[in-house]
Design a protein around this motif. Sequence first.
Motif, mmCIF file in Angstrom:
data_model
loop_
_atom_site.group_PDB
_atom_site.id
_atom_site.type_symbol
_atom_site.label_atom_id
_atom_site.label_comp_id
_atom_site.label_asym_id
_atom_site.label_seq_id
_atom_site.Cartn_x
_atom_site.Cartn_y
_atom_site.Cartn_z
ATOM 1 N N SER A 1 -16.870 3.554 -14.300
ATOM 2 C CA SER A 1 -17.295 2.628 -13.250
ATOM 3 C C SER A 1 -16.617 2.958 -11.929
ATOM 4 C CB SER A 1 -16.968 1.193 -13.663
ATOM 5 O OG SER A 1 -17.287 0.295 -12.639
ATOM 6 N N ARG A 2 -15.333 3.152 -11.968
ATOM 7 C CA ARG A 2 -14.585 3.452 -10.745
ATOM 8 C C ARG A 2 -14.926 4.828 -10.201
ATOM 9 N NH1 ARG A 2 -8.752 0.802 -12.429
ATOM 10 N NH2 ARG A 2 -9.498 -1.339 -12.349
ATOM 11 N N GLY A 3 -15.118 5.798 -11.096
ATOM 12 C CA GLY A 3 -15.495 7.138 -10.657
ATOM 13 C C GLY A 3 -16.859 7.162 -10.005
ATOM 14 N N ARG A 4 -17.805 6.434 -10.580
ATOM 15 C CA ARG A 4 -19.148 6.348 -9.978
ATOM 16 C C ARG A 4 -19.102 5.651 -8.632
ATOM 17 N NH1 ARG A 4 -21.482 4.513 -15.722
ATOM 18 N NH2 ARG A 4 -22.097 6.558 -16.545
ATOM 19 N N ASP A 5 -18.293 4.603 -8.540
ATOM 20 C CA ASP A 5 -18.143 3.897 -7.268
ATOM 21 C C ASP A 5 -17.553 4.827 -6.208
ATOM 22 O OD1 ASP A 5 -18.181 1.523 -5.585
ATOM 23 O OD2 ASP A 5 -15.996 1.570 -5.755
ATOM 24 N N TRP A 6 -16.537 5.571 -6.590
ATOM 25 C CA TRP A 6 -15.881 6.525 -5.679
ATOM 26 C C TRP A 6 -16.906 7.557 -5.194
ATOM 27 C CZ3 TRP A 6 -10.175 6.857 -5.553
ATOM 28 C CH2 TRP A 6 -9.711 7.816 -4.662
ATOM 29 N N LEU A 7 -17.685 8.126 -6.125
ATOM 30 C CA LEU A 7 -18.710 9.106 -5.757
ATOM 31 C C LEU A 7 -19.760 8.510 -4.823
ATOM 32 C CD1 LEU A 7 -19.486 11.081 -9.030
ATOM 33 C CD2 LEU A 7 -18.600 11.997 -6.886
ATOM 34 N N ARG A 8 -20.184 7.298 -5.118
ATOM 35 C CA ARG A 8 -21.169 6.619 -4.274
ATOM 36 C C ARG A 8 -20.657 6.526 -2.841
ATOM 37 N NH1 ARG A 8 -21.145 2.320 -6.993
ATOM 38 N NH2 ARG A 8 -22.613 3.051 -8.551
ATOM 39 N N ARG A 9 -19.407 6.135 -2.702
ATOM 40 C CA ARG A 9 -18.823 6.000 -1.361
ATOM 41 C C ARG A 9 -18.721 7.352 -0.655
ATOM 42 N NH1 ARG A 9 -15.268 0.992 -1.068
ATOM 43 N NH2 ARG A 9 -15.871 -0.182 -2.906
ATOM 44 N N ILE A 10 -18.401 8.385 -1.400
ATOM 45 C CA ILE A 10 -18.342 9.740 -0.823
ATOM 46 C C ILE A 10 -19.727 10.144 -0.320
ATOM 47 C CG2 ILE A 10 -18.057 12.193 -1.365
ATOM 48 C CD1 ILE A 10 -15.854 11.292 -3.371
ATOM 49 N N PRO B 1 -19.906 10.980 3.783
ATOM 50 C CA PRO B 1 -19.202 12.221 3.453
ATOM 51 C C PRO B 1 -18.223 12.704 4.524
ATOM 52 C CG PRO B 1 -21.474 12.678 4.041
ATOM 53 C CD PRO B 1 -21.329 11.183 3.985
ATOM 54 N N ASP B 2 -18.335 12.218 5.743
ATOM 55 C CA ASP B 2 -17.468 12.696 6.813
ATOM 56 C C ASP B 2 -16.139 11.959 6.890
ATOM 57 O OD1 ASP B 2 -19.393 14.546 7.608
ATOM 58 O OD2 ASP B 2 -20.377 13.064 8.870
ATOM 59 N N THR B 3 -15.998 10.905 6.107
ATOM 60 C CA THR B 3 -14.777 10.119 6.130
ATOM 61 C C THR B 3 -13.685 10.829 5.359
ATOM 62 O OG1 THR B 3 -16.046 8.090 6.209
ATOM 63 C CG2 THR B 3 -13.770 7.893 5.512
ATOM 64 N N SER B 4 -12.504 10.854 5.934
ATOM 65 C CA SER B 4 -11.350 11.382 5.222
ATOM 66 C C SER B 4 -10.969 10.381 4.145
ATOM 67 C CB SER B 4 -10.185 11.572 6.188
ATOM 68 O OG SER B 4 -9.033 11.955 5.479
ATOM 69 N N LEU B 5 -10.970 10.824 2.903
ATOM 70 C CA LEU B 5 -10.707 9.918 1.792
ATOM 71 C C LEU B 5 -9.243 9.964 1.394
ATOM 72 C CD1 LEU B 5 -13.829 10.715 -0.354
ATOM 73 C CD2 LEU B 5 -13.482 8.823 1.199
ATOM 74 N N SER B 6 -8.736 8.808 1.043
ATOM 75 C CA SER B 6 -7.362 8.722 0.562
ATOM 76 C C SER B 6 -7.367 7.938 -0.730
ATOM 77 C CB SER B 6 -6.488 8.022 1.604
ATOM 78 O OG SER B 6 -6.877 6.681 1.734
ATOM 79 N N PRO B 7 -6.298 8.044 -1.508
ATOM 80 C CA PRO B 7 -6.253 7.332 -2.781
ATOM 81 C C PRO B 7 -5.933 5.852 -2.646
ATOM 82 C CG PRO B 7 -4.266 8.601 -2.488
ATOM 83 C CD PRO B 7 -5.177 8.922 -1.326
ATOM 84 N N ILE B 8 -6.059 5.293 -1.442
ATOM 85 C CA ILE B 8 -5.778 3.877 -1.229
ATOM 86 C C ILE B 8 -6.849 3.055 -1.924
ATOM 87 C CG2 ILE B 8 -5.580 2.053 0.498
ATOM 88 C CD1 ILE B 8 -4.623 4.228 2.444
ATOM 89 N N LYS B 9 -6.430 2.004 -2.609
ATOM 90 C CA LYS B 9 -7.377 1.169 -3.345
ATOM 91 C C LYS B 9 -8.016 0.148 -2.413
ATOM 92 C CE LYS B 9 -4.807 1.469 -7.630
ATOM 93 N NZ LYS B 9 -4.094 0.741 -8.661
ATOM 94 N N PRO B 10 -9.357 0.101 -2.368
ATOM 95 C CA PRO B 10 -10.025 -0.945 -1.595
ATOM 96 C C PRO B 10 -9.965 -2.248 -2.355
ATOM 97 C CG PRO B 10 -11.639 0.365 -2.702
ATOM 98 C CD PRO B 10 -10.291 1.003 -2.979
#
Length: 70
Positions: free
Chosen positions: A41-50, A54-63
Amino acid sequence: MEQLPSDFREAVVLREMEGLSYKEISATIGVPLGTVMSRLSRGRDWLRRILINPDTSLSPIKPEGGSGPK
């Protein structure tokens, strides 16, 4: 996919690319079934957001409400 944390990526690859069942993933990586479900669930959510931004710099911060990119 490489932007995903390894735990999430492993579960997503085993399910979506290798076609393993949740039970098979649980046995393969040695975690409880609930953990598999959570990682998927979390991995799919992360991929969806990417994919949405796609241009956003991603960090491991939890939303709010879970882990994943902000």
